[in-house]
Design a protein around this motif. Structure first.
Motif, short mmCIF file in Angstrom:
data_model
loop_
_atom_site.label_atom_id
_atom_site.label_comp_id
_atom_site.label_asym_id
_atom_site.label_seq_id
_atom_site.Cartn_x
_atom_site.Cartn_y
_atom_site.Cartn_z
N ILE A 55 21.55 59.27 -23.88
CA ILE A 55 22.42 58.09 -23.73
C ILE A 55 21.71 56.90 -24.35
O ILE A 55 20.56 56.62 -24.00
CB ILE A 55 22.70 57.82 -22.24
N TYR A 56 22.38 56.22 -25.25
CA TYR A 56 21.79 55.09 -25.94
C TYR A 56 22.61 53.84 -25.69
O TYR A 56 23.83 53.90 -25.49
CB TYR A 56 21.75 55.35 -27.46
N VAL A 57 21.92 52.71 -25.74
CA VAL A 57 22.61 51.42 -25.60
C VAL A 57 23.13 51.03 -26.96
O VAL A 57 22.36 50.93 -27.93
CB VAL A 57 21.64 50.34 -25.07
N THR A 58 24.45 50.87 -27.09
CA THR A 58 25.03 50.58 -28.40
C THR A 58 25.40 49.11 -28.59
O THR A 58 25.46 48.64 -29.71
CB THR A 58 26.30 51.42 -28.62
N ARG A 59 25.65 48.40 -27.50
CA ARG A 59 26.00 46.98 -27.65
C ARG A 59 25.55 46.22 -26.43
O ARG A 59 25.59 46.75 -25.31
CB ARG A 59 27.53 46.83 -27.78
N ILE A 60 25.19 44.96 -26.64
CA ILE A 60 24.84 44.12 -25.47
C ILE A 60 25.72 42.89 -25.55
O ILE A 60 25.79 42.25 -26.60
CB ILE A 60 23.37 43.67 -25.53
N THR A 61 26.44 42.59 -24.47
CA THR A 61 27.23 41.36 -24.48
C THR A 61 26.29 40.16 -24.38
O THR A 61 25.44 40.13 -23.49
CB THR A 61 28.22 41.30 -23.29
N PRO A 62 26.44 39.21 -25.26
CA PRO A 62 25.49 38.07 -25.23
C PRO A 62 25.67 37.26 -23.93
O PRO A 62 26.78 36.97 -23.51
CB PRO A 62 25.89 37.25 -26.46
N GLY A 63 24.59 37.00 -23.33
CA GLY A 63 24.64 36.21 -22.09
C GLY A 63 24.92 37.02 -20.85
O GLY A 63 25.02 36.47 -19.74
N GLY A 64 25.07 38.37 -21.03
CA GLY A 64 25.37 39.18 -19.86
C GLY A 64 24.10 39.55 -19.09
O GLY A 64 22.99 39.27 -19.53
N PRO A 65 24.30 40.24 -17.98
CA PRO A 65 23.15 40.61 -17.13
C PRO A 65 22.14 41.48 -17.89
O PRO A 65 20.94 41.39 -17.65
CB PRO A 65 23.79 41.39 -16.00
#
Lengths: 128, 511
Positions: A55-65
């Motif tokens: 499982i890989y992290v594909t996107r990070i919402t800016p400013g999210g936790p």
């Protein structure tokens, strides 16, 4: 980071703790995951070994936790709250991350730069 | 707007050709100005003396005068005589031999049956039931043989080939020897000894007819079946414009292969149009005309051959050095021609479509019109032809096809199309694209003689790499044969249940 069946998997991991954010009725973490044993590993842009079904992290919402907790795009998630994430289906991974009763998730993630850092430190300061 | 654009392009062309000419005058010239150019007919005939004033003092010997026959004419006349007499003679001889052999073959069994009755009727045993059954068998087998021989051998001859047809000659010899040997046996063992066993004689006659039927089977296999299986792929190229076609032929002799190719030629190749070749010839002439080579050394220096060689070498060197812009001219000329053709074609299509709307097939139920209004196809064609004649003539002139179609033939074709309810497009098709030779009037193909030029004997079989040429008056067909390679095929079995598919997903979920 690929696994050989029968042999234990070793990796340098970092512990990341994310506080879930409440948005209305949902608890969100602020990132997207990709991968899983039921998915096509060849299309994963972040993995080194194209047969890695983790499982890989594909996107990070800016400013999210997740961003606040220093999670980065391309990190491979090894454990979520003690649950193994290296050999799970995509849906099982989603379920483990979105449990309604938990407000905190503790992830063990690994990334290439961690391995490099360890190797570098080993090389510069050989054990005496 | 259109007219002015045309004029502008035309003037551009003129300007271009003028400038081209002025450029070509700056050719490589190595001196003496008053001398005649040595590149002329005189140098081809190999004159040794290079007198500068030769043009004024020589008397020219021409090939023929009006009242004399040259050597070439005599040769041609004798060849014509020979040919016409030779071919007819051979055809008659072939026919007579075939008829004699046929009569021999058919009358022999009947003779075998009838002769004992004539020569020794008293001694002869009477014909029992089995023997009479054999009579019926002989009769029907002879009938079948007659029909088979008629079907295979008595077809109208479609060509006159230069040499005899080897297989037919072999078969004729075989049949002749066969019948003669039967006769020999018959005359020695039966006639001389006056055998009285009539049934044996009838069986002997039946065996002859059976053997003849088997020889006919052999004839069918050798003459018809053997060349059906394709063995060679031949490539046929026309020398005048490079049209190429490929055909598959079986194992044939060179002359039979040539015959098959000519029959395909009449069907597949577009008609030979000499008017289309004039452009490249004029370009080649311009190349030569631009260069003038003068021999600076005095007369009597080299042998004629050496002179010709040095001249051609000088020419080639000069041609390589100068900058040739004729390719530019060709490009613009071709583009302009293409535009012109397309414009004329558009005008033609519109004119024909309009013309076709003027006439309509009269229905039976319509009230009868006055006799003056009702026309037959020919009159209808003549009525609508004038409205499209000009556009059609202009189009044919632009595509250089005007000599292939006479006005009479165009009207005939129009009447034909009207009778058969064809659309304007169908009518135009035979003018827009050049068709095979037989489509045009008789004078294009009647009386055409083909000459087969081959290094190997023409009764040899085709081999891999055989080359021969079929020469006609205006052009020649160059034929190359290649063997079709041996085909090795293997099989691979696919289980219908083995076709299985999986989905390749890559989903992304936000948490």
């Amino acid at each position: 980071m690929s696994f050989v069946p029968g042999k234990p998997v070793t990796a340098v991991v970092q512990k990341i703790e994310i506080q879930k954010l409440r948005q209305g009725d949902n608890l969100i973490l602020g990132f997207s995951i990709g991968g899983g044993i039921d998915q096509d590993p060849g299309q994963n842009p972040f993995s080194e070994d194209k047969s890695d079904k983790g499982i890989y992290v594909t996107r990070i919402t800016p400013g999210g936790p997740a961003e606040v907790a220093d999670l980065r795009v391309g990190d491979k998630i090894m454990q979520v709250n003690g649950w193994d994430m290296t050999v799970v289906t995509h849906d099982q991974a989603r379920k483990k991350l979105t449990k309604k009763k938990e407000e905190v998730v503790r992830l063990l993630i690994t990334r290439k730069s961690l391995e490099e850092a360890v190797k570098h430190s080993k090389g510069c300061h050989p054990r005496q | 707007y259109d007219i002015s654009a045309d004029k502008g392009e035309r003037s551009r062309d003129r300007h271009k050709s003028r400038s081209k000419d002025s450029r070509s005058e700056k050719s490589v010239t190595i001196n003496t100005p008053p001398a005649e150019p040595l590149l002329g007919d005189s140098s081809v005939r190999g004159e040794q003396v290079q007198d500068d004033n030769w043009g004024e003092t020589t008397t020219a010997v021409t090939g023929t005068s009006e009242h004399s026959l040259s050597q070439e004419d005599i040769v041609r006349i004798t060849k014509d005589l020979e040919d016409s007499v030779g071919l007819d003679c051979r055809r008659y001889v072939t026919r007579t031999i075939a008829v004699i052999l046929g009569l021999l073959v058919f009358l022999t069994p009947l003779a075998f049956l009838v002769l004992p009755h004539i020569l020794w009727p008293e001694k002869l045993q009477s014909c029992g039931t089995a023997c009479e059954g054999l009579y019926i068998s002989v009769a029907f087998k002879l009938l079948i043989l007659l029909l088979a021989v008629w079907a295979l051998f008595f077809r109208p001859a479609r060509a006159g080939l230069p040499r005899v047809f080897v297989f037919r000659v072999l078969l004729a010899v075989l049949v002749f020897l066969f019948v003669v040997s039967y006769w020999l046996f018959y005359s020695v063992r039966i006639l001389d000894s006056q055998d009285d066993n009539y049934q044996g004689i009838v069986q002997y006659a039946v065996s002859l007819v059976d053997a003849l039927l088997f020889i006919h089977y052999l004839a069918v296999v050798l003459l018809e079946l053997r060349q059906l299986q394709p063995c060679f792929s031949v490539c046929v190229t026309r020398s005048s414009d490079g049209e190429t076609r490929h055909y598959n032929l079986g194992q044939l002799s060179i002359q039979r292969a040539a015959l098959a190719i000519i029959e395909h030629y009449y069907c597949d190749f577009p008609i030979h149009n000499p008017a289309l070749l004039s452009a490249s010839k004029s370009r080649a002439a311009k190349h030569l005309a631009g260069l003038k080579v003068y021999n600076v050394d005095g007369p009597g220096n080299n042998a004629a051959a050496g002179m010709a060689q040095s001249q051609s070498r000088a020419m080639i060197a000069a041609a390589a050095r100068r900058r040739d812009t004729s390719h530019n001219e060709l490009y613009y000329e071709e583009a302009e021609h293409e535009r012109r053709v397309r414009k004329r074609r558009a005008r033609l299509v519109v004119a024909v479509e309009e013309a076709f709307t003027h006439i309509k097939r009269m229905q039976e139920e319509e009230p009868k019109k006055a006799p003056g209004d009702v026309m037959d196809p020919r009159e209808a064609a003549q009525a609508i032809f004038p409205s499209m004649a000009r556009a059609l003539q202009k189009y044919l002139r632009t595509t250089k096809q005007q000599h292939c179609h006479s006005m009479e033939s165009i009207q005939q074709h129009l009447a034909f199309c009207i009778t058969n309810n064809m659309t304007p497009k169908a009518f135009l098709e035979s003018y827009l694209t050049p068709g095979p030779t037989l489509q045009y009037g008789k004078d294009h193909w009647l009386g055409r003689r083909w000459t087969l030029i081959s290094e190997a004997s023409v009764t040899n079989g085709l081999k891999d790499g055989s080359v021969f040429v079929l020469k006609c008056v205006d052009f020649s067909l160059v034929v190359t044969a290649k063997k079709i390679p041996y085909i090795q095929m293997s099989e691979e079995y696919i289980d219908p249940k083995s076709h299985k598919f999986v989905l390749r997903l890559q989903s992304e979920t936000s948490v």
